[in-house]
Design a protein around this motif. Structure first.
Motif, PDB file in Angstrom:
ATOM      1  N   ALA A  98      -7.209   2.086  -6.456  1.00 13.47           N
ATOM      2  CA  ALA A  98      -6.545   3.333  -6.059  1.00 13.47           C
ATOM      3  C   ALA A  98      -7.603   4.307  -5.554  1.00 13.47           C
ATOM      4  O   ALA A  98      -8.723   4.356  -6.091  1.00 13.47           O
ATOM      5  CB  ALA A  98      -5.779   3.939  -7.227  1.00 13.47           C
ATOM      6  N   ASN A  99      -7.267   5.055  -4.530  1.00 15.56           N
ATOM      7  CA  ASN A  99      -8.142   6.094  -3.988  1.00 15.56           C
ATOM      8  C   ASN A  99      -7.519   7.461  -4.215  1.00 15.56           C
ATOM      9  O   ASN A  99      -6.339   7.673  -3.914  1.00 15.56           O
ATOM     10  CB  ASN A  99      -8.350   5.915  -2.481  1.00 15.56           C
ATOM     11  CG  ASN A  99      -9.140   4.670  -2.132  1.00 15.56           C
ATOM     12  OD1 ASN A  99      -9.762   4.066  -3.009  1.00 15.56           O
ATOM     13  ND2 ASN A  99      -9.107   4.286  -0.878  1.00 15.56           N
ATOM     14  N   THR A 100      -8.303   8.384  -4.724  1.00 12.83           N
ATOM     15  CA  THR A 100      -7.891   9.784  -4.827  1.00 12.83           C
ATOM     16  C   THR A 100      -8.834  10.591  -3.950  1.00 12.83           C
ATOM     17  O   THR A 100     -10.059  10.475  -4.082  1.00 12.83           O
ATOM     18  CB  THR A 100      -7.973  10.278  -6.276  1.00 12.83           C
ATOM     19  OG1 THR A 100      -7.169   9.435  -7.111  1.00 12.83           O
ATOM     20  CG2 THR A 100      -7.477  11.715  -6.377  1.00 12.83           C
ATOM     21  N   SER A 101      -8.288  11.397  -3.059  1.00 12.34           N
ATOM     22  CA  SER A 101      -9.128  12.097  -2.085  1.00 12.34           C
ATOM     23  C   SER A 101      -8.801  13.576  -2.013  1.00 12.34           C
ATOM     24  O   SER A 101      -7.689  14.009  -2.342  1.00 12.34           O
ATOM     25  CB  SER A 101      -8.972  11.472  -0.693  1.00 12.34           C
ATOM     26  OG  SER A 101      -7.633  11.565  -0.239  1.00 12.34           O
ATOM     27  N   ALA A 102      -9.791  14.339  -1.582  1.00  9.96           N
ATOM     28  CA  ALA A 102      -9.622  15.777  -1.358  1.00  9.96           C
ATOM     29  C   ALA A 102     -10.611  16.197  -0.276  1.00  9.96           C
ATOM     30  O   ALA A 102     -11.680  15.594  -0.121  1.00  9.96           O
ATOM     31  CB  ALA A 102      -9.862  16.567  -2.638  1.00  9.96           C
ATOM     32  N   GLY A 114      -4.963  13.634  -1.249  1.00  6.65           N
ATOM     33  CA  GLY A 114      -4.185  12.422  -1.042  1.00  6.65           C
ATOM     34  C   GLY A 114      -4.407  11.403  -2.140  1.00  6.65           C
ATOM     35  O   GLY A 114      -5.357  11.488  -2.922  1.00  6.65           O
ATOM     36  N   TYR A 115      -3.507  10.422  -2.182  1.00  4.30           N
ATOM     37  CA  TYR A 115      -3.600   9.339  -3.160  1.00  4.30           C
ATOM     38  C   TYR A 115      -3.089   8.063  -2.506  1.00  4.30           C
ATOM     39  O   TYR A 115      -2.069   8.074  -1.790  1.00  4.30           O
ATOM     40  CB  TYR A 115      -2.764   9.653  -4.403  1.00  4.30           C
ATOM     41  CG  TYR A 115      -2.789   8.555  -5.443  1.00  4.30           C
ATOM     42  CD1 TYR A 115      -3.845   8.448  -6.348  1.00  4.30           C
ATOM     43  CD2 TYR A 115      -1.766   7.611  -5.506  1.00  4.30           C
ATOM     44  CE1 TYR A 115      -3.884   7.437  -7.297  1.00  4.30           C
ATOM     45  CE2 TYR A 115      -1.786   6.596  -6.452  1.00  4.30           C
ATOM     46  CZ  TYR A 115      -2.850   6.520  -7.346  1.00  4.30           C
ATOM     47  OH  TYR A 115      -2.883   5.515  -8.276  1.00  4.30           O
ATOM     48  N   MET A 116      -3.809   6.956  -2.706  1.00  5.10           N
ATOM     49  CA  MET A 116      -3.416   5.662  -2.154  1.00  5.10           C
ATOM     50  C   MET A 116      -3.592   4.590  -3.217  1.00  5.10           C
ATOM     51  O   MET A 116      -4.610   4.577  -3.921  1.00  5.10           O
ATOM     52  CB  MET A 116      -4.261   5.328  -0.922  1.00  5.10           C
ATOM     53  CG  MET A 116      -3.850   4.045  -0.187  1.00  5.10           C
ATOM     54  SD  MET A 116      -4.428   2.490  -0.950  1.00  5.10           S
ATOM     55  CE  MET A 116      -6.199   2.652  -0.756  1.00  5.10           C
ATOM     56  N   ASP A 117      -2.611   3.687  -3.324  1.00  7.13           N
ATOM     57  CA  ASP A 117      -2.685   2.594  -4.295  1.00  7.13           C
ATOM     58  C   ASP A 117      -2.468   1.277  -3.558  1.00  7.13           C
ATOM     59  O   ASP A 117      -1.472   1.107  -2.836  1.00  7.13           O
ATOM     60  CB  ASP A 117      -1.616   2.781  -5.370  1.00  7.13           C
ATOM     61  CG  ASP A 117      -1.729   1.723  -6.449  1.00  7.13           C
ATOM     62  OD1 ASP A 117      -2.731   1.725  -7.167  1.00  7.13           O
ATOM     63  OD2 ASP A 117      -0.801   0.886  -6.543  1.00  7.13           O
ATOM     64  N   LYS A 137       0.857  -1.184   0.000  1.00  9.34           N
ATOM     65  CA  LYS A 137       0.000   0.000   0.000  1.00  9.34           C
ATOM     66  C   LYS A 137       0.896   1.239   0.000  1.00  9.34           C
ATOM     67  O   LYS A 137       1.679   1.455   0.929  1.00  9.34           O
ATOM     68  CB  LYS A 137      -0.914   0.014   1.222  1.00  9.34           C
ATOM     69  CG  LYS A 137      -1.868   1.198   1.252  1.00  9.34           C
ATOM     70  CD  LYS A 137      -2.642   1.249   2.574  1.00  9.34           C
ATOM     71  CE  LYS A 137      -3.652   0.130   2.649  1.00  9.34           C
ATOM     72  NZ  LYS A 137      -4.542   0.283   3.849  1.00  9.34           N
ATOM     73  N   ASN A 138       0.809   2.030  -1.057  1.00 10.50           N
ATOM     74  CA  ASN A 138       1.591   3.246  -1.176  1.00 10.50           C
ATOM     75  C   ASN A 138       0.654   4.447  -1.116  1.00 10.50           C
ATOM     76  O   ASN A 138      -0.409   4.446  -1.752  1.00 10.50           O
ATOM     77  CB  ASN A 138       2.371   3.260  -2.494  1.00 10.50           C
ATOM     78  CG  ASN A 138       3.352   2.112  -2.595  1.00 10.50           C
ATOM     79  OD1 ASN A 138       4.194   1.933  -1.724  1.00 10.50           O
ATOM     80  ND2 ASN A 138       3.241   1.314  -3.650  1.00 10.50           N
ATOM     81  N   SER A 139       1.039   5.451  -0.365  1.00  6.07           N
ATOM     82  CA  SER A 139       0.174   6.628  -0.231  1.00  6.07           C
ATOM     83  C   SER A 139       0.997   7.893  -0.111  1.00  6.07           C
ATOM     84  O   SER A 139       2.162   7.872   0.318  1.00  6.07           O
ATOM     85  CB  SER A 139      -0.743   6.488   0.988  1.00  6.07           C
ATOM     86  OG  SER A 139       0.007   6.379   2.184  1.00  6.07           O
ATOM     87  N   VAL A 140       0.393   9.002  -0.525  1.00  3.53           N
ATOM     88  CA  VAL A 140       1.012  10.316  -0.418  1.00  3.53           C
ATOM     89  C   VAL A 140      -0.099  11.331  -0.183  1.00  3.53           C
ATOM     90  O   VAL A 140      -1.234  11.140  -0.637  1.00  3.53           O
ATOM     91  CB  VAL A 140       1.816  10.660  -1.699  1.00  3.53           C
ATOM     92  CG1 VAL A 140       0.903  10.726  -2.910  1.00  3.53           C
ATOM     93  CG2 VAL A 140       2.610  11.947  -1.531  1.00  3.53           C
ATOM     94  N   GLY A 141       0.205  12.381   0.555  1.00  5.00           N
ATOM     95  CA  GLY A 141      -0.823  13.381   0.831  1.00  5.00           C
ATOM     96  C   GLY A 141      -0.229  14.692   1.294  1.00  5.00           C
ATOM     97  O   GLY A 141       0.964  14.774   1.623  1.00  5.00           O
ATOM     98  N   THR A 142      -1.057  15.706   1.284  1.00  6.59           N
ATOM     99  CA  THR A 142      -0.614  17.021   1.744  1.00  6.59           C
ATOM    100  C   THR A 142      -1.776  17.765   2.372  1.00  6.59           C
ATOM    101  O   THR A 142      -2.945  17.517   2.030  1.00  6.59           O
ATOM    102  CB  THR A 142      -0.040  17.850   0.567  1.00  6.59           C
ATOM    103  OG1 THR A 142       0.499  19.081   1.072  1.00  6.59           O
ATOM    104  CG2 THR A 142      -1.134  18.172  -0.447  1.00  6.59           C
ATOM    105  N   ASP A 143      -1.483  18.643   3.316  1.00  4.72           N
ATOM    106  CA  ASP A 143      -2.487  19.478   3.979  1.00  4.72           C
ATOM    107  C   ASP A 143      -2.013  20.926   3.983  1.00  4.72           C
ATOM    108  O   ASP A 143      -0.824  21.197   4.203  1.00  4.72           O
ATOM    109  CB  ASP A 143      -2.728  19.021   5.424  1.00  4.72           C
ATOM    110  CG  ASP A 143      -3.383  17.654   5.493  1.00  4.72           C
ATOM    111  OD1 ASP A 143      -4.548  17.548   5.083  1.00  4.72           O
ATOM    112  OD2 ASP A 143      -2.732  16.700   5.959  1.00  4.72           O
TER     113      ASP A 143
END
Length: 260
Positions: free
Chosen positions: A57-61, A38-41, A16-22
């Motif tokens: 994959a999830n793309t979130s905001a 954020g993004y998770m795969d 599970k790879n993820s990246v995000g920012t606030d």
């Protein structure tokens, strides 16, 4: 992850790879806007025949506006968005979630702080063959510090979760309580956490309901300024109206943490 896919001779493994920012616009103790992305795969590395349909994959905001009522206490309104894109092109579980909410946020007010969000969630599927879900939802975290070195944390929420092999998705209600305590001048700390949850599976003909319970015990020892070793034990139990889905398991973990 505990899967409901077909039984396999070895446990399913995944990465599970993820990246995000606030980003916060405005001071934390005043009117402000907070936004994030954020993004998770999720990819499985074995048992392809039973796990391929679960890779996604999830793309979130998200965006929240905080309006200060009084020092360190604010009303908030906002929206969370998540898009679920499954790797298999024929999947009918591609969907997106929208959580509209309002609530209260407070920090260091006496011995407590926390955030409470109450609202409405829409889970809309791309395929017309899968029924959408819309209902009341919530997400809340409350911390209480009766002492400088002791803290109790209450978490509770209600939200849709992705399928693990049965149905199109499930609706999960959960509540947890954790007690963390620092001993020996911050060199040694312990934690105890209990969690109860219920998952109602959704989809044509689905009647399955799971009741899960979990207890987690942890201890950390800081042996110098940059190093810490931790021990953790978790016991989980599932009681389902689908008899073949009952299980219990014990997990033991040892960790080493460093800081430069």
């Amino acid at each position: 992850l505990h899967l409901d896919a077909a039984a396999t001779p070895v446990p399913s493994e995944y990465t599970k790879n993820s990246v995000g920012t606030d980003i916060r616009i405005g001071r934390k103790d005043s009117n402000r806007i907070e936004i994030g992305a954020g993004y998770m795969d999720l990819d499985y590395t074995n048992n392809v025949s039973s796990t391929a349909g679960l890779e996604h994959a999830n793309t979130s905001a998200d965006a929240s506006f905080f309006w200060e009522l009084m020092p360190k206490t604010s009303l908030l309104v906002g929206i969370d968005y998540t898009d679920h894109d499954y790797d298999v092109n024929t999947s009918v579980t591609d969907s997106h979630d929208l959580f509209y909410f309002a609530g209260l946020d407070w920090s260091a007010t006496g011995k407590t702080d926390g955030t409470i969000k109450l609202g409405y969630t829409e889970k809309d599927f791309d395929s017309s063959s899968v029924a959408d879900w819309n209902d009341f939802s919530w997400d809340a975290t409350i911390n209480w510090k009766p002492l400088d070195h002791a803290k109790f944390t209450l978490n509770t929420g209600r939200s849709p979760t992705e399928s693990t092999g049965t149905g199109s998705h499930s609706i999960k209600d959960d509540v947890s309580l954790e007690w963390s305590h620092e001993w020996l001048e911050d060199k040694f700390s312990t934690s105890v956490k209990g969690t109860l949850s219920q998952s109602e599976y959704q989809g044509a003909g689905q009647t399955r309901v799971d009741d899960d319970s979990k207890i987690n015990l942890g201890a950390d020892y800081k042996f110098n300024r940059w190093g810490m070793v931790g021990l953790e034990y978790t016991h989980e139990e599932r009681d389902s109206n689908s008899n073949t889905s009952d299980y219990d398991r014990n997990i033991f973990m040892i960790s080493v943490k460093t800081a430069m």
